[in-house]
Scaffold this motif. Structure first.
Motif, PDB file in Angstrom:
ATOM      1  N   MET A  12      12.705 -10.959   8.105  1.00  0.00           N
ATOM      2  CA  MET A  12      12.252 -10.430   6.835  1.00  0.00           C
ATOM      3  C   MET A  12      11.285 -11.417   6.200  1.00  0.00           C
ATOM      4  O   MET A  12      11.539 -12.615   6.194  1.00  0.00           O
ATOM      5  N   TYR A  13      10.187 -10.896   5.679  1.00  0.00           N
ATOM      6  CA  TYR A  13       9.195 -11.739   5.017  1.00  0.00           C
ATOM      7  C   TYR A  13       9.682 -12.150   3.635  1.00  0.00           C
ATOM      8  O   TYR A  13      10.193 -11.317   2.889  1.00  0.00           O
ATOM      9  N   PRO A  14       9.507 -13.413   3.262  1.00  0.00           N
ATOM     10  CA  PRO A  14       9.825 -13.814   1.893  1.00  0.00           C
ATOM     11  C   PRO A  14       8.841 -13.162   0.920  1.00  0.00           C
ATOM     12  O   PRO A  14       7.745 -12.746   1.304  1.00  0.00           O
ATOM     13  N   ILE A  15       9.226 -13.088  -0.334  1.00  0.00           N
ATOM     14  CA  ILE A  15       8.424 -12.397  -1.349  1.00  0.00           C
ATOM     15  C   ILE A  15       7.015 -12.977  -1.459  1.00  0.00           C
ATOM     16  O   ILE A  15       6.058 -12.231  -1.656  1.00  0.00           O
ATOM     17  N   ASP A  16       6.838 -14.286  -1.286  1.00  0.00           N
ATOM     18  CA  ASP A  16       5.488 -14.846  -1.402  1.00  0.00           C
ATOM     19  C   ASP A  16       4.589 -14.365  -0.274  1.00  0.00           C
ATOM     20  O   ASP A  16       3.389 -14.171  -0.468  1.00  0.00           O
ATOM     21  N   GLU A  17       5.135 -14.123   0.915  1.00  0.00           N
ATOM     22  CA  GLU A  17       4.345 -13.555   2.013  1.00  0.00           C
ATOM     23  C   GLU A  17       4.070 -12.070   1.759  1.00  0.00           C
ATOM     24  O   GLU A  17       2.975 -11.576   2.017  1.00  0.00           O
ATOM     25  N   PHE A  18       5.068 -11.358   1.260  1.00  0.00           N
ATOM     26  CA  PHE A  18       4.902  -9.935   0.956  1.00  0.00           C
ATOM     27  C   PHE A  18       3.816  -9.740  -0.095  1.00  0.00           C
ATOM     28  O   PHE A  18       3.025  -8.795  -0.021  1.00  0.00           O
ATOM     29  N   ASN A  19       3.757 -10.631  -1.067  1.00  0.00           N
ATOM     30  CA  ASN A  19       2.760 -10.524  -2.133  1.00  0.00           C
ATOM     31  C   ASN A  19       1.336 -10.789  -1.659  1.00  0.00           C
ATOM     32  O   ASN A  19       0.387 -10.528  -2.395  1.00  0.00           O
ATOM     33  N   LYS A  20       1.162 -11.266  -0.437  1.00  0.00           N
ATOM     34  CA  LYS A  20      -0.179 -11.456   0.125  1.00  0.00           C
ATOM     35  C   LYS A  20      -0.806 -10.132   0.548  1.00  0.00           C
ATOM     36  O   LYS A  20      -1.977 -10.080   0.884  1.00  0.00           O
ATOM     37  N   ILE A  21      -0.028  -9.070   0.519  1.00  0.00           N
ATOM     38  CA  ILE A  21      -0.559  -7.754   0.869  1.00  0.00           C
ATOM     39  C   ILE A  21      -1.242  -7.192  -0.367  1.00  0.00           C
ATOM     40  O   ILE A  21      -0.590  -6.734  -1.306  1.00  0.00           O
ATOM     41  N   THR A  22      -2.556  -7.280  -0.369  1.00  0.00           N
ATOM     42  CA  THR A  22      -3.364  -6.848  -1.508  1.00  0.00           C
ATOM     43  C   THR A  22      -4.560  -6.051  -1.015  1.00  0.00           C
ATOM     44  O   THR A  22      -4.862  -6.029   0.177  1.00  0.00           O
ATOM     45  N   PHE A  23      -5.247  -5.414  -1.959  1.00  0.00           N
ATOM     46  CA  PHE A  23      -6.476  -4.682  -1.667  1.00  0.00           C
ATOM     47  C   PHE A  23      -7.428  -4.883  -2.825  1.00  0.00           C
ATOM     48  O   PHE A  23      -7.023  -4.725  -3.988  1.00  0.00           O
ATOM     49  N   ASP A  24      -8.670  -5.259  -2.526  1.00  0.00           N
ATOM     50  CA  ASP A  24      -9.638  -5.571  -3.569  1.00  0.00           C
ATOM     51  C   ASP A  24     -10.419  -4.374  -4.091  1.00  0.00           C
ATOM     52  O   ASP A  24     -10.993  -4.440  -5.166  1.00  0.00           O
ATOM     53  N   GLY A  25     -10.460  -3.289  -3.335  1.00  0.00           N
ATOM     54  CA  GLY A  25     -11.249  -2.135  -3.747  1.00  0.00           C
ATOM     55  C   GLY A  25     -10.538  -1.278  -4.772  1.00  0.00           C
ATOM     56  O   GLY A  25      -9.453  -1.604  -5.266  1.00  0.00           O
ATOM     57  N   ASP A  26     -11.158  -0.121  -5.090  1.00  0.00           N
ATOM     58  CA  ASP A  26     -10.630   0.816  -6.075  1.00  0.00           C
ATOM     59  C   ASP A  26      -9.316   1.409  -5.569  1.00  0.00           C
ATOM     60  O   ASP A  26      -9.270   1.998  -4.478  1.00  0.00           O
ATOM     61  N   HIS A  27      -8.248   1.237  -6.329  1.00  0.00           N
ATOM     62  CA  HIS A  27      -6.941   1.769  -5.958  1.00  0.00           C
ATOM     63  C   HIS A  27      -5.956   1.627  -7.111  1.00  0.00           C
ATOM     64  O   HIS A  27      -6.218   0.938  -8.084  1.00  0.00           O
ATOM     65  N   GLU A  28      -4.838   2.297  -6.961  1.00  0.00           N
ATOM     66  CA  GLU A  28      -3.680   2.092  -7.829  1.00  0.00           C
ATOM     67  C   GLU A  28      -2.581   1.526  -6.949  1.00  0.00           C
ATOM     68  O   GLU A  28      -2.503   1.847  -5.760  1.00  0.00           O
TER      69      GLU A  28
END
Length: 104
Positions: A1-17
């Motif tokens: 299981m990924y720790p929360i700090d690794e999970f939070n690296k999942i991001t997207f810079d473009g237009d989204h919600e």
């Protein structure tokens, strides 16, 4: 299981919600991304997932798309998840192959 700090690296810079949820009972998390093209993704990491796991959606329904997957994608890294989000944000509805009922 990924720790929360690794999970939070999942991001997207473009237009989204996006929305973040914590699943206390499964000891994990979910991020839901929605894009202007109608597609979206749910990325989870919890006791019942295959590591980082992505499911593809179109207008809220679980779908298959030949340029992404014919099922959920498990065993992802945060980098691979970000790359899939970029592809999903640029998908065309014309290639959509199948709506899938998750109860089937």
């Amino acid at each position: 299981m990924y720790p929360i700090d690794e999970f939070n690296k999942i991001t997207f810079d473009g237009d989204h919600e996006s929305e973040f949820r914590k699943f206390e009972h499964l000891h994990g998390w979910q991020k839901v991304f929605k894009f202007p093209n109608g597609f979206g993704a749910s990325i989870v990491n919890h006791d019942m997932s295959y590591g980082l796991e992505l499911a593809l959606f179109y207008n809220g329904d679980l779908v298959h798309h030949p340029k992404i997957t014919n099922d959920v994608i498990g065993g992802l890294t945060p980098c691979r998840a970000r790359n899939l989000l970029k592809k999903i944000a640029n998908l065309s509805q014309k290639d959509l192959t199948k709506l899938r009922n998750p109860l089937d």
